[in-house]
Design an enzyme around this catalytic site. Sequence first.
Site, PDB file in Angstrom:
ATOM      1  N   LYS A   1     -14.776  11.195   5.404  1.00 57.30           N
ATOM      2  CA  LYS A   1     -15.062   9.805   5.764  1.00 57.30           C
ATOM      3  C   LYS A   1     -16.376   9.776   6.521  1.00 57.30           C
ATOM      4  O   LYS A   1     -16.775  10.775   7.136  1.00 57.30           O
ATOM      5  CB  LYS A   1     -13.952   9.241   6.661  1.00 57.30           C
ATOM      6  CG  LYS A   1     -13.811   7.744   6.565  1.00 57.30           C
ATOM      7  CD  LYS A   1     -13.061   7.335   5.310  1.00 57.30           C
ATOM      8  CE  LYS A   1     -12.949   5.828   5.183  1.00 57.30           C
ATOM      9  NZ  LYS A   1     -12.042   5.465   4.079  1.00 57.30           N
TER      10      LYS A   1
HETATM   11  P1  NAD Z   1     -13.569  -5.901   3.589  1.00 60.38           P
HETATM   12  O1  NAD Z   1     -14.589  -5.762   4.646  1.00 60.38           O
HETATM   13  O2  NAD Z   1     -13.972  -6.275   2.213  1.00 60.38           O
HETATM   14  O3  NAD Z   1     -12.449  -6.963   4.023  1.00 60.38           O
HETATM   15  C1  NAD Z   1     -11.804  -6.932   5.249  1.00 60.38           C
HETATM   16  C2  NAD Z   1     -11.132  -8.275   5.437  1.00 60.38           C
HETATM   17  O4  NAD Z   1     -10.351  -8.215   6.628  1.00 60.38           O
HETATM   18  C3  NAD Z   1     -12.081  -9.443   5.598  1.00 60.38           C
HETATM   19  O5  NAD Z   1     -11.558 -10.566   4.924  1.00 60.38           O
HETATM   20  C4  NAD Z   1     -12.063  -9.706   7.092  1.00 60.38           C
HETATM   21  O6  NAD Z   1     -12.316 -11.070   7.398  1.00 60.38           O
HETATM   22  C5  NAD Z   1     -10.648  -9.347   7.429  1.00 60.38           C
HETATM   23  N1  NAD Z   1     -10.466  -9.003   8.832  1.00 60.38           N
HETATM   24  C6  NAD Z   1     -11.281  -8.304   9.645  1.00 60.38           C
HETATM   25  N2  NAD Z   1     -10.741  -8.214  10.866  1.00 60.38           N
HETATM   26  C7  NAD Z   1      -9.573  -8.853  10.815  1.00 60.38           C
HETATM   27  C8  NAD Z   1      -8.567  -9.129  11.763  1.00 60.38           C
HETATM   28  N3  NAD Z   1      -8.666  -8.678  13.010  1.00 60.38           N
HETATM   29  N4  NAD Z   1      -7.482  -9.830  11.353  1.00 60.38           N
HETATM   30  C9  NAD Z   1      -7.384 -10.266  10.083  1.00 60.38           C
HETATM   31  N5  NAD Z   1      -8.307 -10.049   9.149  1.00 60.38           N
HETATM   32  C10 NAD Z   1      -9.388  -9.367   9.516  1.00 60.38           C
HETATM   33  O7  NAD Z   1     -12.798  -4.506   3.597  1.00 60.38           O
HETATM   34  P2  NAD Z   1     -11.894  -3.895   2.448  1.00 60.38           P
HETATM   35  O8  NAD Z   1     -12.725  -2.992   1.612  1.00 60.38           O
HETATM   36  O9  NAD Z   1     -11.086  -4.976   1.820  1.00 60.38           O
HETATM   37  O10 NAD Z   1     -10.957  -2.934   3.320  1.00 60.38           O
HETATM   38  C11 NAD Z   1      -9.823  -3.442   4.020  1.00 60.38           C
HETATM   39  C12 NAD Z   1      -8.918  -2.282   4.374  1.00 60.38           C
HETATM   40  O11 NAD Z   1      -8.540  -1.603   3.182  1.00 60.38           O
HETATM   41  C13 NAD Z   1      -9.524  -1.208   5.273  1.00 60.38           C
HETATM   42  O12 NAD Z   1      -8.490  -0.675   6.075  1.00 60.38           O
HETATM   43  C14 NAD Z   1     -10.004  -0.160   4.296  1.00 60.38           C
HETATM   44  O13 NAD Z   1     -10.099   1.122   4.892  1.00 60.38           O
HETATM   45  C15 NAD Z   1      -8.866  -0.233   3.301  1.00 60.38           C
HETATM   46  N6  NAD Z   1      -9.202   0.298   1.986  1.00 60.38           N
HETATM   47  C16 NAD Z   1     -10.222  -0.213   1.257  1.00 60.38           C
HETATM   48  C17 NAD Z   1     -10.500   0.316   0.001  1.00 60.38           C
HETATM   49  C18 NAD Z   1     -11.570  -0.246  -0.889  1.00 60.38           C
HETATM   50  O14 NAD Z   1     -11.704   0.233  -2.029  1.00 60.38           O
HETATM   51  N7  NAD Z   1     -12.343  -1.229  -0.463  1.00 60.38           N
HETATM   52  C19 NAD Z   1      -9.731   1.381  -0.489  1.00 60.38           C
HETATM   53  C20 NAD Z   1      -8.664   1.869   0.276  1.00 60.38           C
HETATM   54  C21 NAD Z   1      -8.410   1.310   1.510  1.00 60.38           C
END
Ligand code: NAD
Length: 423
Positions: free
Chosen positions: A113
């Site tokens: 990471k």
């Molecule tokens: P992103 O930045 O696209 O979206 C995050 C979302 O969460 C946004 O809508 C934001 O407004 C919201 N958010 C932020 N803080 C918040 C809070 N305190 N309360 C409620 N909502 C809140 O990120 P993402 O890529 O969708 O990733 C989200 C999660 O999924 C992370 O934990 C990431 O590690 C995990 N993840 C992502 C991927 C991927 O392919 N993008 C893969 C595996 C895991």
Amino acid sequence: MTTAEAPSHLRENPFELAKAQLRRVGEVFAIDPNLIGVLSQCKKGVEVSIPVSMDDGSINVFLGYRVTHNIARGPSKGGIRYHPDVTQDEVKALAMWMTWKCALMGLPFGGAKGGVICDPKHLSRGELERLTRRYTSEIINDIGPERDIPAPDVGTDGRVMAWIFDTYSMNKGHSVLGVVTGKPLSVGGSLGRVEATARGAMYTIQAMAQKQDKRVDEYTVVIQGFGNVGAHLARLIHGQGAKVVAVSDSRGGVYNPKGIDVPAALAHKQEAGTLEGLANAEAVTNEELVELPCEILAPCALEQVITERNADRVKASVICEGANGPVTPTADHVLEDRGVLVLPDVLANAGGVVVSYFEWVQGLQEYFWREEEVNAKLHDISVRAFEETWLTRERQATSMRMAAYGLAVQRVAEATTTRGLYP
Ligand code: NAD
């Protein structure tokens, strides 16, 4: 798209939590404590300073990390996070979870990471590009298609991956497609990668529904986070006929017990940049959202949103962890005692890394697949991992999380033993 709209508040040290989880897995699955000792540490980590010329002529120095947890099963793989709350221990925990996730899905990767302490929302495009290119240069000897392959995470997106790809390639003197995944299609990305995490989560929910003798359209769903994972999951599961009753972003949520108009919510977010003011829905806070009546709660934002403070008030009977680490271990116990089924992050959100693996394979072969092919292969891997985890859960009479971690850690332990300790 990825945005980091609000800082998370990590109440507990994530790396300590990840190590405690590993020790527990070692006990339940009777894994050699020496091996658990080896796997408790990250193999390698770099901390880099990233001086960036800002648009106003000043120079800001950002701090960045890249950590490899383990490479017993192949090169390390994991996202890069741009967020003000990034810490080295968070990056280490996320790297360890990537090792387990890749092993559970049967991918030939270890875990890694990266992270940069910054708020990408407050950087111009030029500043973001200079930051990314300098960060890439600082870690250039640690990444590569056979070594360590980054991908997007919170606060980074395809555009950032394209700059990493270009910076690495310029230094090598030729295009190196396999150095990074989550790239735009125009520079060697894979069809289906953008929505892969959400699609994998949906396949996991479908497999779980079968076990409950139900169809997906019989569930009501609450989704926290409306970024890459949350918004695509809302769209996909709504498309399967499920009733999505609430969604949220960092500013708060919207709720309608009769069902949110998901396409309207996507359009509203696109236009207004927020879910606030969505028609035919009442406003709820993110704290209230977690406690809303529903069958499936999918936390898809950041870590530690279901804790000992609210776990006993969660109404959902299933939690699908779209985010990494949204349920703390203490909350896990409370939920387990209450009979709530938790589909753990390493299983439920692994679709992204699975299609990243496909992107890496396609890049190495310079031969690209049709989207249906990508989705069908993702489906096979997601369902196989779900079935293996379900079976292990039944055999060990344990939780889905413990079963998933147990399978994963055993696979990494076996690879480590088979390779032997060098020298
Ligand atoms: P992103 O930045 O696209 O979206 C995050 C979302 O969460 C946004 O809508 C934001 O407004 C919201 N958010 C932020 N803080 C918040 C809070 N305190 N309360 C409620 N909502 C809140 O990120 P993402 O890529 O969708 O990733 C989200 C999660 O999924 C992370 O934990 C990431 O590690 C995990 N993840 C992502 C991927 C991927 O392919 N993008 C893969 C595996 C895991």
